[in-house]
Design a protein around this motif. Structure first.
Motif, short mmCIF file in Angstrom:
data_model
loop_
_atom_site.label_atom_id
_atom_site.label_comp_id
_atom_site.label_asym_id
_atom_site.label_seq_id
_atom_site.Cartn_x
_atom_site.Cartn_y
_atom_site.Cartn_z
N VAL A 281 -75.80 -27.24 -7.43
CA VAL A 281 -75.23 -28.48 -6.92
C VAL A 281 -76.28 -29.57 -7.08
N ILE A 282 -75.90 -30.67 -7.73
CA ILE A 282 -76.81 -31.79 -7.92
C ILE A 282 -76.40 -32.90 -6.96
N GLY A 283 -77.31 -33.28 -6.07
CA GLY A 283 -77.03 -34.35 -5.11
C GLY A 283 -76.99 -33.84 -3.69
N GLY A 284 -77.85 -34.40 -2.84
CA GLY A 284 -77.95 -33.93 -1.46
C GLY A 284 -77.29 -34.84 -0.46
N GLY A 285 -76.25 -35.54 -0.87
CA GLY A 285 -75.48 -36.34 0.08
C GLY A 285 -74.49 -35.48 0.85
N TYR A 313 -76.34 -10.83 -6.83
CA TYR A 313 -76.70 -11.74 -7.92
C TYR A 313 -76.33 -13.20 -7.61
N ILE A 314 -75.27 -13.40 -6.84
CA ILE A 314 -74.77 -14.76 -6.65
C ILE A 314 -75.69 -15.54 -5.72
N ARG A 315 -75.98 -16.78 -6.08
CA ARG A 315 -76.87 -17.63 -5.30
C ARG A 315 -76.52 -19.09 -5.54
N VAL A 316 -77.01 -19.94 -4.63
CA VAL A 316 -76.71 -21.37 -4.66
C VAL A 316 -78.02 -22.15 -4.65
N THR A 317 -78.13 -23.14 -5.53
CA THR A 317 -79.29 -24.03 -5.57
C THR A 317 -78.82 -25.47 -5.43
N LEU A 318 -79.42 -26.19 -4.49
CA LEU A 318 -79.11 -27.60 -4.27
C LEU A 318 -80.31 -28.43 -4.73
N ILE A 319 -80.11 -29.29 -5.72
CA ILE A 319 -81.19 -30.10 -6.28
C ILE A 319 -80.99 -31.56 -5.85
N GLU A 320 -82.02 -32.14 -5.25
CA GLU A 320 -81.99 -33.52 -4.78
C GLU A 320 -83.31 -34.20 -5.10
N ALA A 321 -83.23 -35.45 -5.56
CA ALA A 321 -84.44 -36.16 -5.96
C ALA A 321 -85.29 -36.54 -4.76
N ASN A 322 -84.66 -36.81 -3.61
CA ASN A 322 -85.40 -37.20 -2.41
C ASN A 322 -85.11 -36.22 -1.29
N GLU A 323 -84.67 -36.71 -0.14
CA GLU A 323 -84.31 -35.85 0.97
C GLU A 323 -82.79 -35.71 1.04
N ILE A 324 -82.33 -34.56 1.49
CA ILE A 324 -80.90 -34.38 1.67
C ILE A 324 -80.43 -35.20 2.87
N LEU A 325 -79.19 -35.67 2.82
CA LEU A 325 -78.57 -36.42 3.92
C LEU A 325 -79.49 -37.55 4.40
N SER A 326 -79.93 -38.38 3.47
CA SER A 326 -80.91 -39.41 3.78
C SER A 326 -80.42 -40.43 4.81
N SER A 327 -79.09 -40.60 4.97
CA SER A 327 -78.56 -41.57 5.93
C SER A 327 -78.47 -41.01 7.34
N GLY A 344 -79.08 -18.97 2.61
CA GLY A 344 -79.29 -18.54 1.23
C GLY A 344 -79.25 -19.65 0.21
N VAL A 345 -79.14 -20.91 0.65
CA VAL A 345 -79.14 -22.03 -0.29
C VAL A 345 -80.58 -22.41 -0.60
N ARG A 346 -80.92 -22.41 -1.86
CA ARG A 346 -82.27 -22.79 -2.29
C ARG A 346 -82.31 -24.29 -2.52
N LEU A 347 -83.22 -24.97 -1.81
CA LEU A 347 -83.35 -26.42 -1.92
C LEU A 347 -84.49 -26.75 -2.87
N VAL A 348 -84.18 -27.56 -3.88
CA VAL A 348 -85.18 -27.94 -4.88
C VAL A 348 -85.24 -29.46 -4.96
N ARG A 349 -86.44 -30.00 -4.90
CA ARG A 349 -86.60 -31.44 -5.08
C ARG A 349 -86.95 -31.71 -6.54
N GLY A 350 -86.11 -32.44 -7.23
CA GLY A 350 -86.34 -32.70 -8.64
C GLY A 350 -85.34 -33.68 -9.19
N VAL A 351 -85.60 -34.14 -10.40
CA VAL A 351 -84.73 -35.09 -11.10
C VAL A 351 -84.24 -34.45 -12.39
N TRP A 375 -71.65 -31.80 -9.82
CA TRP A 375 -72.43 -33.04 -9.81
C TRP A 375 -71.90 -33.96 -8.70
N SER A 376 -72.78 -34.29 -7.76
CA SER A 376 -72.39 -35.12 -6.62
C SER A 376 -73.53 -36.07 -6.25
#
Length: 546
Positions: A281-285, A313-327, A344-351, A375-376
């Motif tokens: 998942v791209i986007g931490g809003g 085997y199944i896993r979830v990765t959330l990629i966000e450029a900054n912080e999740i739920l910034s508001s 089990g959600v892996r949080l990754v900070r990246g662009v 993409w979100s």
């Protein structure tokens, strides 16, 4: 040719009756003609221009297209009547284009609404159809309750539970003889002539596609929404799934279940299993976080029972450029981070730099293989909004004043995700949220009903009619589910203000109760409640249909 054109224009300015003007962009439901030309320029729009010819349109031998009010001459239906005219404006005067003509003296004023999102449907719901006729133009015939859309991807809710037909929201669209819904997309607006140009959705099965037509209006409300932001990143549109429409959720669900079933087939390598069952998942809003929470809940409660061979085997990765739920409040952000990680959600900070069919390339050069990519990353102005020759606010939205009017033209209003306050109003552009759009729709319909009762509904008749108090938005707070019966509730009016914030099971009950009451119809409230109860007792349905 030039002399004839000048004479014709002079005749029109003097109030003479002329034929309906047309263009390739004239029509939202696809024209039956092959005329090729560009729209007339809007650079010289004059708000006080004379549109008397709209009510004196030259009579022609018409036939009717069903009950939808569109008219065309019989010759228009035959191939031998088609012709291509290049580098000429004579086709503007051709009466053969299907047209919903301008309202005449004694008829109710016509309001044309572009869109069926939160803003448009709240406006349609409250519009007084004793005063106005209404025409709604949209490529979909329903409203989507977007806050619950993520739940449909994993089977927590059925798709029909989050959609409401626009004809149920405003019954006049299906009952009143002069009110219509057109399944089409607006391709252009001529504010001088008070016309919108439309084109039907693709694959309509018509003899000539795309089918185009035009609709005259007294008042125009643009609530065309927005499109997902891709920031021009290569491969996003081709390989990622968005989560804005019901068909997006359907495609995500089919892809997710397909990958689960394929990964159990014999001969699938370990590497392919890991890739197929990696959901990114791209986007931490709020949308990205809620989808990640629903997905992790689906994995914990259903996948581990029904797909035992691949459950590890199944896993979830959330990629966000900054912080999740910034508001959200800092404490709520920290709670969401800990809870998602625990689930089990892996949080990754990246662009994201580039998207390939089976992997993502981040800006640091690392690759992230995936089987499902959602993409979100927020929304921006659509190509239609960009194409309009109207003033723009910050971010490229249609610029409006404090009454939701487009100030440079007459009788045009804009609201929802496609509109923003102009800089000279001294107001900030509001976020693209459902509650913002809904409040704007509620405000504008009160303005319309007020000016309509003062005979201000017709074109160019509301200039001196008081519109009442300007629009004021007060934020009611934000909510987000993070899965496994946990949610966040932030009731602050702004990011820097103080107020109540809470997280946990009680917040989850508040989240569900609030959304259940906001679902438009009692029918859908019943559907949602039954779906939630069924999922709680029997688990989610994992049938892959289509």
């Amino acid at each position: 040719m030039a002399f004839a054109r000048i004479a014709r224009n002079g005749y029109r300015r003097s109030g003479g009756a002329v034929g309906n003007r047309t263009s390739e962009k004239d029509t939202l439901c696809g024209g039956l003609s092959t005329y090729k030309h560009s729209l007339p320029s809007l650079e010289n729009v004059k708000p006080g221009g004379n549109l008397s010819y709209l009510s004196n349109i030259r009579k022609v031998d018409h036939i009717s297209f069903g009950r939808r009010g569109i008219r065309a001459t019989p010759e228009y239906l035959f191939a031998h009547a088609e012709r291509v005219v290049e580098d000429s404006d004579m086709e503007y005067d051709d009466p053969k284009y299907p047209t919903l003509e301008a309202t005449k003296l004694g008829e109710k004023p016509r309001v044309v609404v572009l869109g069926t999102g939160w803003a448009a449907c709240r406006f349609l719901k409250g519009l007084d159809t004793e005063i106005y006729d209404v025409v709604c133009i949209s490529p979909r015939n329903h409203m989507v309750f977007t806050p619950l859309l993520a739940s449909t991807c994993v089977g927590t809710l059925e798709f029909r539970s989050v959609t409401e037909p626009v004809s149920r929201i405003q019954s006049a669209l299906s009952k009143d003889p002069n009110s219509f819904f057109y399944l089409a997309s607006c391709t252009g607006v001529d504010t001088d002539k008070h016309e919108v140009y439309c084109e039907t959705v693709n694959d309509a099965g018509l003899r000539s596609e795309p089918y185009r037509f035009k609709v005259a209006y007294d008042k125009l409300v643009i609530a065309a929404g927005a499109e997902p932001l891709t920031f021009g990143i290569k491969g996003v549109k081709e390989h990622a799934f968005f989560l804005r429409e019901v068909n997006h959720a359907q495609e995500i669900r089919k892809k997710l279940l397909l990958n689960l079933m394929l990964s159990e087939n014999p001969g699938i390598s370990e590497e392919d299993k890991e890739r197929l069952l990696h959901c990114v998942v791209i986007g931490g809003g709020p949308t990205g976080v809620e989808f990640s929470g629903e997905l992790s809940d689906f994995i914990m409660r259903d996948v581990r029972q029904r797909y035992a061979h691949v459950k590890n085997y199944i896993r979830v990765t959330l990629i966000e450029a900054n912080e999740i739920l910034s508001s959200f409040d800092v404490g709520l952000r920290q709670y969401a981070t800990k809870h998602l990680t625990k689930c089990g959600v892996r949080l990754v900070r990246g662009v994201v730099k580039e998207v390939h069919p089976n992997k993502i390339v981040l800006s640091d050069g690392s690759d992230v293989p995936y089987g499902l990519l959602v993409w979100s990353t927020g929304v921006g102005p659509s190509e239609f909004v960009k194409s309009l020759n109207l003033p723009k606010s910050q971010g490229g939205r249609i610029g409006v004043d404090e009454y939701m009017r487009v100030p440079s033209v007459e009788d045009v209003f804009a609201l929802g995700d496609c509109a923003g306050f102009l800089e000279q109003t001294g107001r900030q552009v509001l976020p693209a949220l459902a509650q913002v759009a809904e409040r704007e729709g509620k405000y504008l319909v009160e303005v319309f009903n007020r000016i309509g009762k003062q005979n201000g509904g017709k074109a160019f008749s509301a200039k001196d009619v008081p519109h009442g108090e300007p629009f004021v938005y007060k934020h009611l707070g934000s909510m987000a589910s993070v899965g496994r019966y946990k949610a966040l509730v932030d009731l602050r009016q702004s990011k820097d203000a103080k107020g109540l914030s809470h997280a946990g099971f009680v917040s989850w009950l508040m989240w569900r109760s609030a959304y259940l009451t906001r679902v438009i119809s009692w029918r859908n409230r019943f559907y949602v409640a039954v779906n939630w109860a069924t999922t709680l007792v029997f688990g989610r349905d994992n049938s892959r249909i289509g």
